[in-house]
Write an enzyme that holds these catalytic residues in place. Structure first.
Site, PDB file in Angstrom:
ATOM      1  N   CYS A 121      -1.499   4.635  -5.681  1.00 23.39           N
ATOM      2  CA  CYS A 121      -2.306   3.800  -4.795  1.00 23.39           C
ATOM      3  C   CYS A 121      -2.320   2.425  -5.433  1.00 23.39           C
ATOM      4  CB  CYS A 121      -3.715   4.356  -4.641  1.00 23.39           C
ATOM      5  SG  CYS A 121      -4.810   3.277  -3.699  1.00 23.39           S
ATOM      6  N   THR A 148       0.866  -1.175   0.000  1.00 24.64           N
ATOM      7  CA  THR A 148       0.000   0.000   0.000  1.00 24.64           C
ATOM      8  C   THR A 148       0.899   1.219   0.000  1.00 24.64           C
ATOM      9  OG1 THR A 148      -1.430   1.367   1.415  1.00 24.64           O
ATOM     10  CG2 THR A 148      -0.172  -0.342   2.506  1.00 24.64           C
TER      11      THR A 148
END
Length: 231
Positions: free
Chosen positions: A197, A83
């Protein structure tokens, strides 16, 4: 081959993509029936998302450190955090372990330098776009200026990540929103765009953009494969 440790679950949609990329990348390098040796600790994203919204980054750092330590104790030789957003907690992770931590912005920065890109658009969660932990690392470590969308555009980019992509929902109309945002970044001088992302790769690829695309998920996984094969 060394063992890659992955902190996943943020969201599991992108963690599944990491697993695919690590194994397909190793097979591409070694052929045959080879795949990556890996461990994954999957956290509960509902807890993570709630702490993000409340701004409790200290608690988030503790959770990430615990997961990293679990990977080290399990035999991993390196830790990847699957992430971008939670790289705000990288200092907590690095303080908890003795094995290397592969920061997602570093293979991205290296790819940007190789491509000759010095001014790049950044898409990601609101936290990644608005806080300095990511933009600052690109600037200070890699000499790259990252520009972000306008406030209204950031709201749209963030909403699509959390309300759609984290649930595996991929919509053509949301792709069109991202394309308009990328076009606006290009008009402001961006020479490329970072998919900052790990879920965005589910929605946007190189074929969807006029600008060169730098997919942090793919670049991170590729760097991990290269590390695992080093002597």
């Amino acid at each position: 081959m060394k063992t890659i440790g992955v902190i996943g679950g943020m969201s599991w949609q992108s963690s599944a993509e990491y697993y695919r990329l690590l194994n397909s990348g190793m097979k591409a390098r070694l052929g045959g029936h080879h795949n990556a040796r890996s461990l994954m600790v999957t956290v509960d994203f509902a807890q993570i998302e709630a702490l993000q919204r409340s701004g409790d980054w200290d608690a988030l750092g503790q959770l990430m450190a615990q997961a990293a330590l679990q990977l080290e104790r399990g035999g991993a030789g390196i830790v990847l955090l699957a992430t971008n957003t939670m790289h705000r907690a990288c200092a907590s992770i690095e303080a908890a372990i003795t094995i290397p931590f592969l920061h997602i912005a570093d293979p991205t920065g290296a790819a940007l330098r190789t491509a000759g890109v010095t001014r790049v658009g950044l898409l990601g969660t609101r936290y990644t776009m608005e806080q300095d932990f990511y933009v600052g690392r690109l600037r200070e470590v890699h000499g790259i200026e990252a520009i972000v969308p306008t406030a209204t555009e950031r709201d749209d980019v963030h909403r699509i990540i959390y309300d759609e992509l984290c649930h595996g929902v991929v919509k053509d109309e949301s792709r069109a929103v991202y394309q308009r945002v990328i076009d606006a970044l290009a008009a402001r001088g961006a020479q490329g765009v970072i998919l900052g992302c790990t879920e965005i790769t589910l929605l946007i690829g190189a074929r969807d953009c006029a600008l060169p695309v730098f997919d942090t998920t793919a670049l991170h996984a590729q760097a991990a494969v290269e590390w695992a094969l080093q002597d």
